[in-house]
Design an enzyme around this catalytic site. Sequence first.
Site, PDB file in Angstrom:
ATOM      1  N   LYS A 149      10.585   0.782 -14.876  1.00 16.74           N
ATOM      2  CA  LYS A 149      11.561   1.882 -14.793  1.00 16.74           C
ATOM      3  C   LYS A 149      12.532   1.747 -15.964  1.00 16.74           C
ATOM      4  O   LYS A 149      13.030   0.644 -16.240  1.00 16.74           O
ATOM      5  CB  LYS A 149      12.334   1.812 -13.468  1.00 16.74           C
ATOM      6  CG  LYS A 149      11.451   1.573 -12.243  1.00 16.74           C
ATOM      7  CD  LYS A 149      10.732   2.811 -11.784  1.00 16.74           C
ATOM      8  CE  LYS A 149       9.807   2.494 -10.617  1.00 16.74           C
ATOM      9  NZ  LYS A 149       9.026   3.622 -10.147  1.00 16.74           N
ATOM     10  N   ASP A 151      10.548  -9.443   0.874  1.00 19.97           N
ATOM     11  CA  ASP A 151      10.981  -9.180  -0.495  1.00 19.97           C
ATOM     12  C   ASP A 151       9.771  -9.341  -1.431  1.00 19.97           C
ATOM     13  O   ASP A 151       9.142 -10.403  -1.461  1.00 19.97           O
ATOM     14  CB  ASP A 151      12.081 -10.197  -0.866  1.00 19.97           C
ATOM     15  CG  ASP A 151      12.632  -9.959  -2.267  1.00 19.97           C
ATOM     16  OD1 ASP A 151      12.002  -9.230  -3.059  1.00 19.97           O
ATOM     17  OD2 ASP A 151      13.714 -10.513  -2.560  1.00 19.97           O
ATOM     18  N   ASP A 180       5.589  -0.749  -7.512  1.00 14.69           N
ATOM     19  CA  ASP A 180       6.402   0.425  -7.872  1.00 14.69           C
ATOM     20  C   ASP A 180       7.865   0.178  -7.490  1.00 14.69           C
ATOM     21  O   ASP A 180       8.600   1.107  -7.166  1.00 14.69           O
ATOM     22  CB  ASP A 180       5.823   1.651  -7.120  1.00 14.69           C
ATOM     23  CG  ASP A 180       6.372   2.979  -7.640  1.00 14.69           C
ATOM     24  OD1 ASP A 180       6.837   3.027  -8.780  1.00 14.69           O
ATOM     25  OD2 ASP A 180       6.316   3.961  -6.882  1.00 14.69           O
ATOM     26  N   PRO A 236       7.129   4.996   1.060  1.00 15.95           N
ATOM     27  CA  PRO A 236       6.455   5.252   2.338  1.00 15.95           C
ATOM     28  C   PRO A 236       4.925   5.135   2.298  1.00 15.95           C
ATOM     29  O   PRO A 236       4.277   5.226   3.323  1.00 15.95           O
ATOM     30  CB  PRO A 236       6.867   6.697   2.662  1.00 15.95           C
ATOM     31  CG  PRO A 236       7.062   7.327   1.322  1.00 15.95           C
ATOM     32  CD  PRO A 236       7.592   6.244   0.408  1.00 15.95           C
ATOM     33  N   GLY A 237       4.340   4.944   1.109  1.00 20.72           N
ATOM     34  CA  GLY A 237       2.916   4.618   1.125  1.00 20.72           C
ATOM     35  C   GLY A 237       2.005   5.467   0.251  1.00 20.72           C
ATOM     36  O   GLY A 237       0.792   5.461   0.434  1.00 20.72           O
ATOM     37  N   GLY A 238       2.582   6.155  -0.741  1.00 21.17           N
ATOM     38  CA  GLY A 238       1.745   6.992  -1.611  1.00 21.17           C
ATOM     39  C   GLY A 238       0.712   6.195  -2.392  1.00 21.17           C
ATOM     40  O   GLY A 238      -0.437   6.622  -2.550  1.00 21.17           O
ATOM     41  N   ASP A 246       7.282  -4.114   1.879  1.00 15.96           N
ATOM     42  CA  ASP A 246       8.493  -3.294   1.699  1.00 15.96           C
ATOM     43  C   ASP A 246       9.325  -3.390   2.965  1.00 15.96           C
ATOM     44  O   ASP A 246       8.767  -3.371   4.078  1.00 15.96           O
ATOM     45  CB  ASP A 246       8.092  -1.819   1.448  1.00 15.96           C
ATOM     46  CG  ASP A 246       9.202  -1.013   0.775  1.00 15.96           C
ATOM     47  OD1 ASP A 246      10.347  -1.039   1.276  1.00 15.96           O
ATOM     48  OD2 ASP A 246       8.911  -0.371  -0.248  1.00 15.96           O
TER      49      ASP A 246
HETATM   50  N1  SAM Z   1       4.980   3.618  -4.412  1.00 20.07           N
HETATM   51  C1  SAM Z   1       5.703   4.147  -3.252  1.00 20.07           C
HETATM   52  C2  SAM Z   1       4.941   5.365  -2.752  1.00 20.07           C
HETATM   53  O1  SAM Z   1       3.998   5.792  -3.421  1.00 20.07           O
HETATM   54  O2  SAM Z   1       5.275   5.872  -1.687  1.00 20.07           O
HETATM   55  C3  SAM Z   1       7.133   4.496  -3.601  1.00 20.07           C
HETATM   56  C4  SAM Z   1       7.935   3.281  -3.909  1.00 20.07           C
HETATM   57  S1  SAM Z   1       9.637   3.575  -4.119  1.00 20.07           S
HETATM   58  C5  SAM Z   1       9.719   4.236  -5.721  1.00 20.07           C
HETATM   59  C6  SAM Z   1      10.270   1.980  -4.323  1.00 20.07           C
HETATM   60  C7  SAM Z   1      10.204   1.107  -3.083  1.00 20.07           C
HETATM   61  O3  SAM Z   1      10.509  -0.219  -3.460  1.00 20.07           O
HETATM   62  C8  SAM Z   1      11.205   1.483  -1.992  1.00 20.07           C
HETATM   63  O4  SAM Z   1      10.505   1.807  -0.819  1.00 20.07           O
HETATM   64  C9  SAM Z   1      12.040   0.218  -1.807  1.00 20.07           C
HETATM   65  O5  SAM Z   1      12.315  -0.065  -0.439  1.00 20.07           O
HETATM   66  C10 SAM Z   1      11.126  -0.851  -2.361  1.00 20.07           C
HETATM   67  N2  SAM Z   1      11.788  -2.071  -2.848  1.00 20.07           N
HETATM   68  C11 SAM Z   1      12.889  -2.183  -3.605  1.00 20.07           C
HETATM   69  N3  SAM Z   1      13.153  -3.496  -3.831  1.00 20.07           N
HETATM   70  C12 SAM Z   1      12.171  -4.188  -3.217  1.00 20.07           C
HETATM   71  C13 SAM Z   1      11.875  -5.565  -3.092  1.00 20.07           C
HETATM   72  N4  SAM Z   1      12.635  -6.493  -3.669  1.00 20.07           N
HETATM   73  N5  SAM Z   1      10.779  -5.931  -2.393  1.00 20.07           N
HETATM   74  C14 SAM Z   1       9.982  -5.007  -1.824  1.00 20.07           C
HETATM   75  N6  SAM Z   1      10.226  -3.677  -1.905  1.00 20.07           N
HETATM   76  C15 SAM Z   1      11.298  -3.281  -2.599  1.00 20.07           C
END
Ligand code: SAM
Length: 354
Positions: free
Chosen positions: A305, A260, A276, A222-224, A240
């Site tokens: 990860k 993507d 992330d 969500p944008g941290g 995202d």
């Molecule tokens: N860094 C973010 C924050 O601080 O709020 C949290 C990110 S969360 C751990 C991982 C994010 O990666 C999710 O919102 C998910 O929708 C996104 N995601 C997963 N696969 C993705 C892709 N192929 N392209 C873009 N976003 C992706």
Amino acid sequence: MHGLFLHCRPGFESECASEIQARAAALDVSGYCKAKTGAAYAVFVTTDGADAEKLHLSLPFTELIFTRQWFRILALANDLQITDRISGLVAACGTDSQRADELVLETADTNEGKELQALCRKIERPLRSALISAVHLQQTDTHPTRRLHVCFMSTTAAYVGIADCVNSSPYPMGIPRLRFPGGAPSRSTLKLEEALLTFLSPDERASELRSGMRAVDLGAAPGGWTWQLLQRGMQVIAVDNGAMAPALLESGLVEHRREDGFHFRPETPVDWMVCDIVEQPIRIAELASRWLCDGWCRRTVFNLKLPMKKRYQEVMLCLERVEQHLTQAGLGYRLACKQLYHDREEVTVFVSLQ
Ligand code: SAM
């Protein structure tokens, strides 16, 4: 007993041990590791104090991925008297001729460790006075250079050791206490804040993260992480399919692209790419390499990860892959990797092109 005491994230003791063993072998220092799952530390035992000192002085702390903090062991004081722990701790400092100019009382980062922190607080002042009287500790008005560590394992046992302040973490137990910023949309924000604090000097933070710079945040919702970049006045393309916190979009500095992250590429190069996305680490390593080698960014912070078993080997493989790509492309770079305190089953990688 001679060796090194290494603090790490609970559950990552074997990675911490594998890493120090590999680094010691490369420096021709023999020894073995004692590491118990969940203990939040490992001990690398050397045959003598000289080997431990060589390792502690010649291995840059910033190059250790799984070690949060470390010190060279002077002794394990394991029969402390409950009525007089101080005498035992002073005796454990032995005859090390150089005095320390900073004292830290600590525990392992476990629930048992937390219970011992009241004891650390209670004993700190009288222990400090006793150490000064016994000339193991001196007070200084300048930057401390040698830190004396007393790490309680139980109410009657503590490792006592010395660390070089320049070649160790400035934070007790290697844990920077960051406050969650009220306006940030997720706790993940602390990971990027800690990464920037860890990998960049204060001067670099001022010059490399400033108003007018542009960044792409892959897997942003969500944008941290985006929030951290916005705080520094940067413009962010947040990639995202998930929803971004509305307040970030209202700032006028964030462009949200529901695409993507593995296919997105910026129309013009940006200063930073941060990522992330939860994916196989090798795919993330390849993605970040591509951004750097194709000139889409000059600096990056990304997380690998690590849910799999061979986590140490996986990190090494990913870092080698990034380095291979950068070298083949003829690029000069600085690469650093650390399991940060705010990281969970993951490590954070920083690369800056020179
Ligand atoms: N860094 C973010 C924050 O601080 O709020 C949290 C990110 S969360 C751990 C991982 C994010 O990666 C999710 O919102 C998910 O929708 C996104 N995601 C997963 N696969 C993705 C892709 N192929 N392209 C873009 N976003 C992706």
